[in-house]
Design a protein around this motif. Structure first.
Motif, short mmCIF file in Angstrom:
data_model
loop_
_atom_site.label_atom_id
_atom_site.label_comp_id
_atom_site.label_asym_id
_atom_site.label_seq_id
_atom_site.Cartn_x
_atom_site.Cartn_y
_atom_site.Cartn_z
N UNK A 102 0.83 -1.21 0.00
CA UNK A 102 0.00 0.00 0.00
C UNK A 102 0.86 1.26 0.00
N UNK A 103 1.93 1.23 0.79
CA UNK A 103 2.83 2.39 0.84
C UNK A 103 3.53 2.58 -0.50
N UNK A 104 3.94 1.47 -1.13
CA UNK A 104 4.59 1.57 -2.44
C UNK A 104 3.62 2.08 -3.50
N UNK A 105 2.37 1.65 -3.41
CA UNK A 105 1.37 2.11 -4.37
C UNK A 105 1.14 3.60 -4.23
N UNK A 106 1.02 4.07 -3.00
CA UNK A 106 0.81 5.51 -2.77
C UNK A 106 2.02 6.32 -3.23
N UNK A 107 3.21 5.84 -2.88
CA UNK A 107 4.43 6.55 -3.30
C UNK A 107 4.57 6.54 -4.81
N UNK A 108 4.24 5.41 -5.43
CA UNK A 108 4.32 5.32 -6.88
C UNK A 108 3.38 6.30 -7.57
N UNK A 109 2.18 6.44 -7.02
CA UNK A 109 1.23 7.40 -7.57
C UNK A 109 1.78 8.83 -7.47
N UNK A 110 2.39 9.15 -6.33
CA UNK A 110 2.97 10.48 -6.16
C UNK A 110 4.09 10.74 -7.14
N UNK A 111 4.94 9.73 -7.35
CA UNK A 111 6.05 9.88 -8.29
C UNK A 111 5.53 10.05 -9.72
N UNK A 112 4.50 9.30 -10.08
CA UNK A 112 3.93 9.42 -11.43
C UNK A 112 3.30 10.80 -11.63
N UNK A 113 2.63 11.30 -10.59
CA UNK A 113 2.03 12.63 -10.68
C UNK A 113 3.11 13.69 -10.86
N UNK A 114 4.18 13.57 -10.08
CA UNK A 114 5.28 14.52 -10.20
C UNK A 114 5.97 14.43 -11.55
N UNK A 115 6.13 13.21 -12.06
CA UNK A 115 6.75 13.03 -13.38
C UNK A 115 5.89 13.64 -14.48
N UNK A 116 4.57 13.50 -14.36
CA UNK A 116 3.65 14.09 -15.35
C UNK A 116 3.79 15.61 -15.35
N UNK A 117 3.75 16.21 -14.15
CA UNK A 117 3.89 17.67 -14.06
C UNK A 117 5.26 18.13 -14.55
N UNK A 118 6.30 17.40 -14.16
CA UNK A 118 7.65 17.76 -14.56
C UNK A 118 7.84 17.64 -16.06
N UNK A 119 7.22 16.62 -16.66
CA UNK A 119 7.32 16.45 -18.11
C UNK A 119 6.70 17.64 -18.85
N UNK A 120 5.51 18.05 -18.41
CA UNK A 120 4.82 19.15 -19.07
C UNK A 120 5.56 20.47 -18.89
N UNK A 121 6.11 20.69 -17.69
CA UNK A 121 6.76 21.97 -17.40
C UNK A 121 8.17 22.02 -17.98
N UNK A 122 8.98 21.00 -17.66
CA UNK A 122 10.40 21.06 -18.01
C UNK A 122 10.67 20.74 -19.47
N UNK A 123 9.96 19.77 -20.04
CA UNK A 123 10.30 19.32 -21.39
C UNK A 123 9.33 19.84 -22.46
N UNK A 124 8.05 19.91 -22.12
CA UNK A 124 7.08 20.45 -23.07
C UNK A 124 7.11 21.97 -23.08
N UNK A 125 7.47 22.56 -21.94
CA UNK A 125 7.54 24.01 -21.84
C UNK A 125 6.23 24.68 -21.49
N UNK A 126 5.30 23.92 -20.93
CA UNK A 126 4.00 24.46 -20.54
C UNK A 126 4.14 25.30 -19.28
#
Length: 346
Positions: A102-126
């Motif tokens: 359960x802890x790994x699932x929650x942490x994994x969700x947080x990492x995926x959310x951060x990666x999504x935001x980081x992808x849009x901001x840092x690489x897409x330039x949004x």
């Protein structure tokens, strides 16, 4: 005189004074405010309760600090908190003994959310506020889909200890917040990462021209912010013993931004203070406690919070701070002159 001026200009002095004033107000209203008792080997009292309730906000605000330091913003942390709690509850609903999963699932969700935001901001330039607004809206829907629009109760003793359990007389959530704060401080103060983050916030173009991989660093801080939101989601869902996709973490992003700004971090990037952020989070939680304890109607609580935030924010501005320091120095000099004259006459 110069020492007093330097003290008044210190980044942490005004948040610290604000917290002290709030404590003084509570103490004046209830003389036993600072009293702490031990019951069954656990510490109980208003200060402990404030620390316990402030723990998730402290953790989220630490991630928000580094994002803001790079001239960004993340308004999706509240939704990430809800998704993390929902992900953990689904695993625990199948088998309450799978706390680690359960802890790994929650942490994994947080990492995926951060990666999504980081992808849009840092690489897409949004723009950061647009990129994170997408997840803020969609994430709340994802959390409700995971929970089926229902509040899922959590009945896993090992998981519940993280939110309402105790370790060495203190709540476990407080220990988690202390550990996360210490790790974050070591990361930005004992490595070059803190300098890189400040450089990006001050001048991202110059940082890129000197060969620093600014996109990777910006991506990393959003991933870190997502992980912090996931940890806060674990504590929050454990504390209330349930996962609520609709209300979990609601408006938490606003409190996190307020905590960061109250702590002296500049929204323009470059300058940040993790210690100030912790003080800011404690100010917000103490203010919430104070408004309820002195009998402020619930409908007026947000108004009182807004007034205090405005006052503290104005005081922290360079122009207001210089004016205030000047007035205080004038009062101090006048008082010292009167004292000297009185001694001479006597």
């Amino acid at each position: 005189m110069r020492r007093i001026q330097a003290l008044l200009r210190h980044q942490l002095i005004w948040p610290a004074l604000t917290l002290v004033l709030l404590f003084a107000l509570d103490l004046a209203h209830r003389a036993s405010f600072l009293s702490i008792t031990i019951l069954d080997g656990h510490l109980f009292g208003a200060p402990i309760d404030i620390l316990n309730r402030a723990a998730p906000l402290v953790i989220v605000s630490l991630g928000m600090t580094l994002v803001i330091a790079t001239r960004g913003i993340d308004i999706s942390v509240g939704a990430t908190v809800a998704i993390a709690g929902a992900a953990a509850s689904i695993v625990l609903e199948a088998d309450p003994s799978h706390v680690g999963e359960a802890l790994l699932a929650a942490a994994g969700v947080g990492l995926l959310a951060g990666m999504w935001n980081g992808l849009l901001v840092a690489f897409v330039g949004m723009q950061p506020i647009i990129a994170t607004l997408i997840l803020m809206v969609a994430g709340r829907g994802i959390a409700q889909l995971l929970t089926g629009g229902q509040i899922i109760p959590i009945d896993a003793p090992g998981y519940l200890k993280l939110g309402d359990g105790y370790l060495a007389t203190l709540p476990c959530s407080v220990w988690i917040a202390i550990a996360v704060t210490a790790a974050s401080a070591l990361l930005v103060n004992r490595t070059a990462l803190g300098l890189f983050i400040r450089s990006i916030g001050v001048n991202p173009v110059a940082t890129r021209l000197v060969g620093l991989r600014s996109t990777a660093i910006v991506f990393s801080v959003y991933v870190f912010c997502g992980l912090m939101a996931a940890i806060a989601g674990i504590i929050a869902s454990s504390n209330v013993r349930s996962a609520d996709g609709n209300n979990a973490g609601l408006l938490l992003e606003l409190d996190a931004i307020l905590a960061v700004t109250l702590g002296g971090t500049s929204l323009l990037g470059g300058r940040f203070s993790l210690a100030g952020t912790v003080l800011g989070a404690l100010i917000i939680q103490t203010l919430t406690y104070t408004t309820y304890s002195i009998g402020v109607p619930p409908e007026a609580t947000l108004v009182v919070k807004a007034i205090v935030v405005v006052v503290v924010s104005v005081i922290q501005s360079e122009a207001a701070r210089a004016l205030l320091v000047k007035q205080l120095m004038r009062i101090f000099s006048s008082a010292r002159s009167r004292a000297t004259t009185g001694m001479t006459n006597s």
